[in-house]
Design a protein around this motif. Structure first.
Motif, PDB file in Angstrom:
ATOM      1  N   CYS A  55       0.843  -1.193   0.000  1.00  0.00           N
ATOM      2  CA  CYS A  55       0.000   0.000   0.000  1.00  0.00           C
ATOM      3  C   CYS A  55       0.880   1.245   0.000  1.00  0.00           C
ATOM      4  CB  CYS A  55      -0.904   0.015   1.237  1.00  0.00           C
ATOM      5  SG  CYS A  55      -0.029   0.423   2.760  1.00  0.00           S
ATOM      6  N   ARG A  56       0.322   2.352  -0.387  1.00  0.00           N
ATOM      7  CA  ARG A  56       1.113   3.584  -0.447  1.00  0.00           C
ATOM      8  C   ARG A  56       0.884   4.420   0.816  1.00  0.00           C
ATOM      9  NH1 ARG A  56       3.721   0.760  -3.168  1.00  0.00           N
ATOM     10  NH2 ARG A  56       4.310   1.112  -5.327  1.00  0.00           N
ATOM     11  N   HIS A  57       1.162   3.788   1.957  1.00  0.00           N
ATOM     12  CA  HIS A  57       1.023   4.456   3.256  1.00  0.00           C
ATOM     13  C   HIS A  57       2.036   3.850   4.223  1.00  0.00           C
ATOM     14  CE1 HIS A  57      -0.836   4.190   7.423  1.00  0.00           C
ATOM     15  NE2 HIS A  57      -0.476   5.453   7.302  1.00  0.00           N
ATOM     16  N   GLU A 114       4.405   8.328  -4.271  1.00  0.00           N
ATOM     17  CA  GLU A 114       2.952   8.338  -4.070  1.00  0.00           C
ATOM     18  C   GLU A 114       2.571   8.037  -2.624  1.00  0.00           C
ATOM     19  OE1 GLU A 114       2.088   5.222  -6.709  1.00  0.00           O
ATOM     20  OE2 GLU A 114       3.034   6.244  -8.396  1.00  0.00           O
ATOM     21  N   THR A 115       3.561   7.699  -1.798  1.00  0.00           N
ATOM     22  CA  THR A 115       3.283   7.255  -0.434  1.00  0.00           C
ATOM     23  C   THR A 115       2.998   8.434   0.488  1.00  0.00           C
ATOM     24  OG1 THR A 115       4.669   5.293  -0.699  1.00  0.00           O
ATOM     25  CG2 THR A 115       4.250   6.026   1.551  1.00  0.00           C
ATOM     26  N   ILE A 116       1.941   8.294   1.294  1.00  0.00           N
ATOM     27  CA  ILE A 116       1.653   9.311   2.302  1.00  0.00           C
ATOM     28  C   ILE A 116       2.094   8.784   3.669  1.00  0.00           C
ATOM     29  CG2 ILE A 116      -0.258  10.294   1.003  1.00  0.00           C
ATOM     30  CD1 ILE A 116      -2.157   8.911   2.928  1.00  0.00           C
ATOM     31  N   THR A 164      -5.479   2.800  -1.147  1.00  0.00           N
ATOM     32  CA  THR A 164      -4.176   2.206  -0.870  1.00  0.00           C
ATOM     33  C   THR A 164      -3.322   3.129  -0.008  1.00  0.00           C
ATOM     34  OG1 THR A 164      -3.533   3.032  -3.049  1.00  0.00           O
ATOM     35  CG2 THR A 164      -4.016   0.688  -2.868  1.00  0.00           C
ATOM     36  N   GLN A 165      -3.708   4.424   0.077  1.00  0.00           N
ATOM     37  CA  GLN A 165      -3.029   5.361   0.981  1.00  0.00           C
ATOM     38  C   GLN A 165      -3.645   5.332   2.383  1.00  0.00           C
ATOM     39  OE1 GLN A 165      -3.850   6.157  -2.151  1.00  0.00           O
ATOM     40  NE2 GLN A 165      -1.907   6.677  -3.081  1.00  0.00           N
ATOM     41  N   SER A 172      -1.888   3.175  -8.030  1.00  0.00           N
ATOM     42  CA  SER A 172      -2.411   4.236  -7.163  1.00  0.00           C
ATOM     43  C   SER A 172      -1.625   5.519  -7.387  1.00  0.00           C
ATOM     44  CB  SER A 172      -2.327   3.804  -5.712  1.00  0.00           C
ATOM     45  OG  SER A 172      -0.999   3.457  -5.384  1.00  0.00           O
TER      46      SER A 172
END
Length: 562
Positions: free
Chosen positions: A250-252, A290-292, A393-394, A554
């Protein structure tokens, strides 16, 4: 026989609760949603903060009334809270109606006690904890990979109640994940007090958290992979590289910083500095744009000055977290920090917390504003009135109106607005990713087998072996560090800065003239040209799939898929 289970605290306790539920079912228990209907009541407790303990103790008074009405009722307390001697003494003294008090590793002992208490003729077979599991969700799953903690942060009770770090065997983890994928689970979270410490206690020293993620990535499947919680001191460059290569990640990332002050971080025994934390963030943003990020922060740690607090605010501003879990310091008996002198008044701590929350609301609003109009992959989780709730996904919740309820399905959604920190979106399409992922893998194979790629790898290897270039590189890095140190100096010497800058320019020129560097640059350009061609192939080859099903990624910077 009927059992009532109440879980307090973290996701690890939730996972323990799934094992507990399975064990009780094996003993013949059914489950009820009301303590008044139960023959057996168990609380799995939390000890991270005073508020968690007070909540449990408050509910114990209610159980006393229920037991007065049903003297045969059996009541048990287990978990982190009951690992503390002072709490156990308090329970035995003031809550004598509690029948069973156990710690964190309670399943086997509880099994034996309940057999005797209820005169059960059958017994659960000898199993490992994860073999009991009754999962509460049909498409989301917790997978504990490590328990305990070795860090001993000065404010934290966890090492004292959960014990030292103990990693689960990697084969057990992989088999559990394979089983979940085969049952069509769509959201899998790896759990641990510090997941990126995984493997340090194993006999196989090569099995790190990064290595485990590589093995999980080989399993394949259509799901979102998450993990929590991470410690900055163990967030390695290798881990960041692996995450950038892991298709299901996931992008988190939740990466607790706790304080922006080096002085306070040292008192907390966190094992990193403000600068090293920001460097990790820089690397994450470089490899995973893209990751938060989300984080934990403590306000009002003993001795925190206004300057220390302003350092925390400036770090929050610099990083730009989407959200924070923020807490006013809560002393835990037995920890080092509980003995620190604390001169900050409670009201001042509250004022600081209000300032922090105001800043974070402004940052969150700005980030959410930038998401409006973009499209994301999101997993449908639940329904509220005429709206469905999906998680991107974030790790952000999106409310979607007038949509078929497709629980457990992945959707491509476009963000239309946001309100009170919740995204509002509309469905573009349902994502069927397997065919698209296969085509993407085919294109990836084309890249890996190309002459351009092989030449690029070879030239990179030759550059790394070039002793002359390596010497220039080391000299360059040394001068660069000197320059950074001088510029950070309050009494910066402008002549020295100018001299070091000139040295860097000369050294860089020598590096550029080396034959191995020239070969590397040429092969890099050829490889980038190939990537550009393949990107065009993706556009033409998959355009129909994108229009029909979404790309399955994402990319927050991309609106082409929608």
């Amino acid at each position: 026989m009927k059992a009532y289970i109440k879980i307090y605290g973290c996701q690890q306790n939730e996972a323990d609760g799934e094992s507990l539920r399975g064990m009780l079912k094996g003993l013949g228990f059914g489950f009820v949603n009301s303590a008044h209907e139960a023959d057996f009541i168990i609380f799995n407790t939390c000890a991270v903060r005073h508020t968690a303990e007070n909540k449990v103790l408050g509910h114990l008074g209610e159980l006393k009334k229920i037991k007065d009405l049903n003297p045969k009722l059996v009541i048990a307390l287990c978990g982190c809270m009951t690992e503390q001697d002072s709490i156990k003494e308090r329970i035995f003294k003031h809550y004598s109606f509690i029948d069973i008090v156990l710690g964190t590793n309670f399943l086997k002992e509880l099994d034996e006690i309940l057999n005797k208490k209820f005169s059960l003729s059958s017994n659960n077979p000898q199993k490992k904890n994860d073999e009991f599991l009754i999962r509460q969700n049909k498409f989301k799953a917790w997978v504990p990979i490590i328990s305990g903690c070795n860090n001993f942060c000065s404010y934290c009770i966890v090492p004292y109640v959960r014990g030292r770090e103990k990693s689960k065997d990697s084969n057990e983890i992989l088999n559990e994940i394979k089983g979940l994928i085969s049952k069509n689970y769509k959201d899998i979270t790896l759990l641990g007090q510090n997941v990126n410490s995984y493997g340090k206690d194993l006999s196989n020293k090569k099995m790190s958290f990064a290595s485990l993620l590589r093995e999980i990535n080989k399993v394949g499947g259509d799901y979102i992979l998450r993990f929590m919680t991470s410690h900055p001191k163990d967030f390695t460059d290798e881990l960041i590289d692996v995450l950038s290569e892991t298709q299901n990640f996931c992008r988190h990332i939740h990466l607790p910083f706790q304080s922006g002050s080096n002085r306070i971080l040292k008192m907390m025994n966190r094992g990193y500095t403000r600068e090293s934390y920001l460097e990790i963030v820089r690397k994450i943003r470089g490899k995973l744009p893209e990751t938060i990020l989300t984080s934990d922060v403590i306000v009002g740690f003993p001795g925190e000055t206004e300057k220390d607090f302003k350092d925390t605010l400036s770090l929050i501003s610099e990083v730009g977290f989407i959200s924070l879990f923020s807490f006013i310091y809560s002393p835990r008996e037995g920890t080092a920090a509980s003995k620190f002198p604390d001169f900050v008044e409670r009201q001042e701590k509250k004022r600081r917390m209000e300032r922090l929350l105001k800043l974070q609301r402004e940052i969150s609003r700005k980030i959410l504003d930038e998401m409006v109009g973009l499209s994301f992959c999101a997993l449908v989780e639940s329904k509220k009135g005429n709206e469905i709730l999906a998680r991107t996904t974030q790790n952000l919740i999106v409310e979607i109106k007038n949509c078929e309820y497709l629980q457990g399905k992945l959707l491509r959604v476009r963000i239309m607005s946001h309100e009170h920190g919740i995204l509002k979106g509309e469905v573009i399409n349902v994502i069927e990713r397997e065919e698209i992922l296969k085509k993407a893998k085919d294109l990836n194979l084309i890249i890996q087998q190309s002459n351009e790629f092989l030449k690029f790898i070879q030239s990179k290897s030759e550059l790394e072996k070039d002793l002359k270039y390596k010497a220039y590189r080391e000299e360059f890095d040394s001068k660069k560090n000197q320059l950074n140190e001088e510029m950070a100096n309050e009494h910066c010497d402008s002549k020295k800065v100018s001299s070091l800058s000139e040295d860097l320019r000369i050294i860089f020129g020598k590096m550029q003239k080396s034959e191995s560097m020239a070969n590397f640059e040429n092969s890099r350009r050829d490889f980038e040209s190939l990537i550009s061609e393949v990107t065009s192939m993706v556009s033409s080859c998959l355009i129909d799939d994108f229009t029909r099903s979404g790309c399955g990624g994402s990319c927050v910077s991309c609106t082409g898929c929608g």
